[in-house]
Design a protein around this motif. Structure first.
Motif, PDB file in Angstrom:
ATOM      1  N   ARG A  66     -12.985  23.013  -0.554  1.00 14.14           N
ATOM      2  CA  ARG A  66     -14.371  23.034   0.021  1.00 14.14           C
ATOM      3  C   ARG A  66     -15.364  23.238  -0.954  1.00 14.14           C
ATOM      4  NH1 ARG A  66     -11.428  25.643   4.274  1.00 14.14           N
ATOM      5  NH2 ARG A  66     -11.905  27.581   3.476  1.00 14.14           N
ATOM      6  N   GLN A  67     -15.019  23.966  -1.881  1.00 10.76           N
ATOM      7  CA  GLN A  67     -16.249  24.410  -2.794  1.00 10.76           C
ATOM      8  C   GLN A  67     -16.403  23.055  -3.665  1.00 10.76           C
ATOM      9  OE1 GLN A  67     -15.570  27.665  -5.215  1.00 10.76           O
ATOM     10  NE2 GLN A  67     -17.455  27.507  -6.421  1.00 10.76           N
ATOM     11  N   ALA A  68     -15.704  22.301  -4.073  1.00  5.38           N
ATOM     12  CA  ALA A  68     -15.566  21.136  -4.778  1.00  5.38           C
ATOM     13  C   ALA A  68     -16.387  20.143  -4.089  1.00  5.38           C
ATOM     14  CB  ALA A  68     -14.055  20.646  -5.210  1.00  5.38           C
ATOM     15  N   LEU A  69     -15.952  19.963  -2.842  1.00  8.67           N
ATOM     16  CA  LEU A  69     -16.725  19.005  -2.046  1.00  8.67           C
ATOM     17  C   LEU A  69     -18.053  19.143  -2.116  1.00  8.67           C
ATOM     18  CD1 LEU A  69     -16.296  16.305  -0.018  1.00  8.67           C
ATOM     19  CD2 LEU A  69     -15.843  17.909   1.683  1.00  8.67           C
ATOM     20  N   GLU A  70     -18.609  20.357  -1.684  1.00  4.54           N
ATOM     21  CA  GLU A  70     -20.040  20.475  -1.651  1.00  4.54           C
ATOM     22  C   GLU A  70     -20.448  20.029  -2.984  1.00  4.54           C
ATOM     23  OE1 GLU A  70     -20.254  24.817  -0.655  1.00  4.54           O
ATOM     24  OE2 GLU A  70     -19.729  24.385   1.296  1.00  4.54           O
ATOM     25  N   ILE A  76     -23.951  13.456  -5.884  1.00  5.72           N
ATOM     26  CA  ILE A  76     -24.694  12.223  -5.100  1.00  5.72           C
ATOM     27  C   ILE A  76     -25.840  12.062  -4.754  1.00  5.72           C
ATOM     28  CG2 ILE A  76     -24.066  10.632  -3.304  1.00  5.72           C
ATOM     29  CD1 ILE A  76     -20.988  11.647  -3.255  1.00  5.72           C
ATOM     30  N   GLN A  77     -26.453  13.213  -4.258  1.00  3.49           N
ATOM     31  CA  GLN A  77     -27.961  13.052  -3.890  1.00  3.49           C
ATOM     32  C   GLN A  77     -28.640  12.962  -5.118  1.00  3.49           C
ATOM     33  OE1 GLN A  77     -28.372  16.735  -1.644  1.00  3.49           O
ATOM     34  NE2 GLN A  77     -27.296  15.905   0.367  1.00  3.49           N
ATOM     35  N   GLN A  78     -28.348  13.706  -6.001  1.00  3.87           N
ATOM     36  CA  GLN A  78     -28.954  13.597  -7.187  1.00  3.87           C
ATOM     37  C   GLN A  78     -28.991  12.276  -7.859  1.00  3.87           C
ATOM     38  OE1 GLN A  78     -27.369  16.624  -9.958  1.00  3.87           O
ATOM     39  NE2 GLN A  78     -28.340  18.315  -8.723  1.00  3.87           N
ATOM     40  N   GLY A  81     -31.148   9.880  -5.963  1.00  4.08           N
ATOM     41  CA  GLY A  81     -32.747   9.909  -6.396  1.00  4.08           C
ATOM     42  C   GLY A  81     -33.037   9.303  -7.705  1.00  4.08           C
ATOM     43  N   LYS A  82     -32.352   9.535  -8.625  1.00  3.69           N
ATOM     44  CA  LYS A  82     -32.621   8.672  -9.906  1.00  3.69           C
ATOM     45  C   LYS A  82     -32.493   7.111  -9.767  1.00  3.69           C
ATOM     46  CE  LYS A  82     -30.323  12.202 -13.016  1.00  3.69           C
ATOM     47  NZ  LYS A  82     -29.265  12.816 -13.782  1.00  3.69           N
ATOM     48  N   ILE A  83     -31.901   6.570  -8.955  1.00  2.00           N
ATOM     49  CA  ILE A  83     -31.685   5.025  -8.905  1.00  2.00           C
ATOM     50  C   ILE A  83     -33.038   4.554  -8.027  1.00  2.00           C
ATOM     51  CG2 ILE A  83     -30.464   3.225  -7.430  1.00  2.00           C
ATOM     52  CD1 ILE A  83     -28.010   4.813  -8.011  1.00  2.00           C
ATOM     53  N   LYS A  84     -33.372   5.552  -7.067  1.00  2.27           N
ATOM     54  CA  LYS A  84     -34.732   5.277  -6.320  1.00  2.27           C
ATOM     55  C   LYS A  84     -35.859   5.080  -7.501  1.00  2.27           C
ATOM     56  CE  LYS A  84     -37.273   6.236  -2.158  1.00  2.27           C
ATOM     57  NZ  LYS A  84     -37.538   7.139  -1.105  1.00  2.27           N
ATOM     58  N   ASP A  85     -35.890   6.050  -8.381  1.00  2.00           N
ATOM     59  CA  ASP A  85     -36.920   6.169  -9.345  1.00  2.00           C
ATOM     60  C   ASP A  85     -36.887   4.971 -10.247  1.00  2.00           C
ATOM     61  OD1 ASP A  85     -37.753   8.548  -8.439  1.00  2.00           O
ATOM     62  OD2 ASP A  85     -36.511   9.797  -9.777  1.00  2.00           O
ATOM     63  N   ILE A  86     -35.638   4.400 -10.620  1.00  2.00           N
ATOM     64  CA  ILE A  86     -35.468   3.217 -11.500  1.00  2.00           C
ATOM     65  C   ILE A  86     -36.019   2.294 -10.761  1.00  2.00           C
ATOM     66  CG2 ILE A  86     -33.965   1.718 -12.524  1.00  2.00           C
ATOM     67  CD1 ILE A  86     -32.265   4.169 -13.007  1.00  2.00           C
ATOM     68  N   LYS A  87     -35.511   1.889  -9.481  1.00  2.00           N
ATOM     69  CA  LYS A  87     -36.252   0.805  -8.677  1.00  2.00           C
ATOM     70  C   LYS A  87     -37.792   0.558  -8.489  1.00  2.00           C
ATOM     71  CE  LYS A  87     -35.696  -1.483  -4.179  1.00  2.00           C
ATOM     72  NZ  LYS A  87     -34.948  -1.287  -2.884  1.00  2.00           N
ATOM     73  N   ASP A  88     -38.313   1.745  -8.382  1.00  2.00           N
ATOM     74  CA  ASP A  88     -39.863   1.785  -8.104  1.00  2.00           C
ATOM     75  C   ASP A  88     -40.668   1.388  -9.516  1.00  2.00           C
ATOM     76  OD1 ASP A  88     -39.757   2.794  -5.750  1.00  2.00           O
ATOM     77  OD2 ASP A  88     -40.108   4.790  -6.205  1.00  2.00           O
ATOM     78  N   LYS A  89     -39.971   1.780 -10.604  1.00  2.00           N
ATOM     79  CA  LYS A  89     -40.504   1.595 -11.973  1.00  2.00           C
ATOM     80  C   LYS A  89     -40.189  -0.013 -12.178  1.00  2.00           C
ATOM     81  CE  LYS A  89     -39.735   6.078 -14.210  1.00  2.00           C
ATOM     82  NZ  LYS A  89     -38.912   6.984 -15.209  1.00  2.00           N
TER      83      LYS A  89
END
Length: 804
Positions: A66-70, A76-78, A81-89
């Motif tokens: 359970r700890q590894a899944l969290e 994944i969330q991080q 966020g990085k992909i969205k920043d690249i798209k905006d740029k």
């Protein structure tokens, strides 16, 4: 089993009793029982500890998962966020590039529009200047410069098709069209002036102006070119129409050569004077020749309709031959490309012939026969190129080919009459045993003539005249079959030889007179061979006629009736040969039936009547075989028909031999076996080369003569007790007819009272399927199997050898 183990407790087939017995194999070993129990308890405790440790470990693993899944979800969330920043740029960068290049794109569009405007202005300048120059050159008749300029102006004008709404452009286009029309009219007027349609002499001639005018005409409307060609050819052939008018002497068929000589001179004259005036792609020489052919065909058709009664066969064939030669000359000189034009209809071209009859008819008659037979089997020749000019003139002769057909009808009638007269004068062909039966030479002459007619007619026409010629062929094939073949077959006489027993027994060998002489037998075989040759060649003739005739008329050619006629001649010839040999054997069979068989005291050699039959067979069969050497299948048919005729007749005469004693039956059995051996050897009797008889013939002889032997065997059997005799008859003969059984009883010489009881018993013992166990027995009363038959024949041969 998860882990491999040598412990007996871990085995799948663990047995507690066996395990205990292994621990304590003897009573003395029970003293250590406490020690063993302690070891087992220790092992149990260890196992419990291991299980406890594993269970606790599994509990800890669940918490770690359970700890590894969290942690993975946070990563994944991080990343998202990085992909969205690249798209905006990237979007900001694209917007920046568009702002930078906006001015460059406007400059690119401006450059393209400017280039198009400059090009269009240049074309407009060229068009305006070209139209002015074109009008000026047209007035000065400078056709050489006009030809190139006009083509360029037309090409430039095509670029302005989408600008026709502009008045100035539309005005230029109309000026170009007006210039083209003026050029066309002007060029036609120049040609009319140079080559006037009226007048006897040409005032003009070839010039550079007219040559350039032809180049201009190539660019103008095609109708201008066609008009120039039409007027020039018409003016060129005007002299021909005057010289060869219908009322002129040179217009008739006997002087048709002059027409073709005239056009040859004209074509040579044209090449010298005007050859360079017209462009080569106009094919003016060929066009003049083609128009001459059409005019000639029309003129000849008209004059032949008017003077149809004056047309003779020789004159017609002469005209056709000269015409086809001229058409062949045209095919060698020209390609026929102008025939595909709409103004000229392409004549029908017959399919190229692959007929072997087209070979030269040279050599002796025997060579002709060999050629006819062998050429039909050769592979077809490669197709020769079609003659595009075939029929362009000669089609006009087709309505008058009935004269040719009537002539062939008359010639073939005279030919058949000559064949009949020659046969009467020369007589039948001389017998030549070494070479076999020769085909009548008249047959080869007939088909050689047919070949010439067919080739000649196919060159004249492949339409209805070929059908008419086929009808003539059919007529004289039937006449040949009737007058030459069937009409010359020897006639059979109705008188029968009445030899008595005494005369038969006293006759010397060879003193009997056969119905047909050696010459007559050879004549029959020769007629048979001729009919067989005619049958095969007629079939090939039908195929060749279908190849030559138009495809639409192919179904109307059918020579089946004529082939059937020759088949009837063959059948009649074989029947005559069979009847002759059959009739020659009749006196001997009659003598056999009249002998006193109840008085025969001992079995000797074969009887005189058998010797007589064998003598006739040895006299006739070798002659027939040698004369039918070229047609073995018909000799086999002769043998089969003779066996089918002689054996039933022999059995009928056998029934007439009554009463018969035991010794007499044995003598007859010996005679029957001798005849059987001779009949089995019939196809190769008297021949140095021993050839196995055909299986179909052997089967007939064995079946028929075995029945005769079984009849005699039944006669030899004692009639007491009656039941055994009747059963023996049914088993041997398998014949349920009371008439046959009655004849057997007559041969045995039984009294009427005995015969009556025998017949009643026979009717009771017939194999009508009764219920119960007798049904199987009744089935066994059918014909004997081949093994039983061969066993009986061996016994019979032993009996004969013993008697001899």
């Amino acid at each position: 089993q998860v882990f491999p183990s040598q412990d007996p407790l871990d085995r799948a087939d663990f047995n507690a009793v066996e395990y205990i017995n292994a621990l304590f194999p003897t009573e003395q070993s029970l003293a250590n029982i406490d020690e063993v129990v302690n070891k087992i308890r220790l092992k149990i405790r260890r196992l419990d500890d291991n299980i406890r440790t594993v269970v606790r470990g599994q509990t800890n693993v669940g918490q770690d998962g359970r700890q590894a899944l969290e942690e993975a979800q946070k990563a994944i969330q991080q990343l998202f966020g990085k992909i969205k920043d690249i798209k905006d740029k990237a979007e900001k960068s694209e917007q920046m590039v568009k702002e930078i290049t906006r001015d460059i794109k406007q400059l690119d569009h401006a450059k393209r529009h400017l280039t198009t405007s400059i090009t269009t202005l240049n074309h407009l300048h060229m068009l305006a200047g070209g139209v002015d120059s074109l009008e000026a050159m047209t007035r000065r008749r400078q056709y050489g410069e006009v030809a190139n300029l006009l083509q360029g102006v037309v090409n430039v004008l095509e670029h302005f098709n989408k600008y026709m709404g502009i008045p100035q452009i539309r005005q230029l286009s109309e000026r170009v069209k007006a210039a083209q029309n003026e050029l066309g009219q002007q060029i036609l007027a120049d040609f009319e002036e140079a080559f006037p349609s009226q007048g006897t002499k040409r005032t003009g001639g070839p010039s550079n102006v007219l040559r350039d005018a032809c180049l201009v005409a190539n660019v103008l409307d095609p109708r201008i070119k066609q008009e120039i060609i039409k007027k020039f050819i018409k003016q060129h052939l005007s002299e021909y129409l005057v010289l060869f008018q219908e009322n002129q002497d040179v217009a008739w068929l006997d002087k048709i050569d002059r027409r073709y000589a005239w056009i040859k001179r004209q074509l040579v004259d044209y090449e010298e004077k005007y050859g360079r005036m017209f462009p080569a792609e106009w094919c003016m020489t060929e066009r003049i020749a083609v128009e001459f052919c059409h005019v000639t065909r029309a003129e000849l058709s008209k004059i032949m309709r008017t003077r149809a009664k004056e047309i003779e066969v020789k004159l017609l064939l002469f005209a056709i031959q000269r015409t086809t030669n001229f058409e062949g000359l045209l095919a060698k000189r020209f390609s026929g490309c102008t025939l595909a034009d709409g103004t000229v209809k392409k004549p029908e071209v017959p399919p190229p012939s692959t007929n072997p009859f087209l070979e030269d008819e040279t050599g002796a008659e025997a060579d002709e026969i060999v050629m006819e037979k062998s050429d039909m089997d050769k592979p077809k020749k490669p197709k020769v190129p079609d003659n595009p000019f075939h029929g362009i003139v000669s089609k006009c002769f087709e309505p008058h080919l009935y004269v040719y057909i009537e002539s062939q009808d008359k010639n073939l009638g005279e030919l058949i009459d000559r064949f009949v007269a020659d046969f009467k004068a020369q007589g039948p062909p001389k017998p030549n045993v070494d070479e076999g039966g020769a085909v009548l030479p008249s047959c080869a002459d007939l088909f050689v003539y047919y070949k010439k007619c067919m080739v000649q007619c196919s060159q004249l026409s492949t339409g209805e005249p070929m059908i008419a010629l086929t009808t003539i062929f059919q007529k004289y094939l039937r006449e040949y079959a009737w007058k030459i073949l069937s009409g010359n077959l020897p006639k059979t006489t109705s008188s029968s030889g009445g030899l008595t027993i005494t005369s038969l027994l006293k006759e010397k060998e060879g003193s009997e007179v056969a119905k047909f002489t050696l010459e007559e037998l050879c004549l029959i075989c020769s007629i048979l061979s001729t009919a067989e040759y005619c049958l095969a060649t007629t079939q090939q003739l039908e195929e060749k006629l279908k190849e030559k005739v138009d495809a639409s008329l192919m179904e109307r050619i059918n020579l089946t009736g004529e082939m059937d006629t020759f088949s009837v001649v063959i059948s009649n010839s074989i029947q005559l040969l069979v009847q002759d040999l059959d009739a020659a054997c009749d006196p001997a069979l009659t003598a056999m039936s009249k002998m006193q068989w109840q008085n025969v005291e001992h079995v000797g050699d074969q009887s005189p009547y058998v010797t007589s039959v064998i003598l006739h067979i040895k006299q006739n069969v070798p002659i027939i075989r040698d004369n039918l050497a070229s047609t073995r299948k018909y000799f086999t048919q002769f043998c089969i028909k003779f066996a089918n005729s002689f054996i039933p007749k022999f059995i009928n005469h056998l029934f007439k031999c009554k009463p018969i004693s035991m010794v007499g039956a044995e003598q007859l059995l010996l005679d029957t076996h001798s005849l059987k051996m001779v009949l089995l050897d019939l196809p190769s009797i008297g021949s140095q080369v021993v050839r196995k008889a055909p299986a179909s013939y052997t089967k007939i002889v064995v079946k028929g003569m075995t029945r005769a032997e079984m009849i005699l065997k039944v006669v030899m059997a004692p009639h007491e007790p009656p039941v055994v005799f009747v059963d023996n008859y049914i088993k041997l003969l398998a014949d349920c007819s009371t008439d046959t059984f009655q004849k057997i009883l007559d041969m045995k010489g039984l009294k009427r009272s005995e015969q009556s009881s025998m017949l009643d018993l026979f009717r009771l013992r017939l194999p009508a399927p009764p219920p119960g166990g007798d049904s199987a027995g009744s089935l066994s009363l059918s014909a004997p199997t081949p093994e039983q038959e061969s066993s009986r024949i061996r016994k019979l041969e032993k009996l004969i050898k013993k008697r001899l």
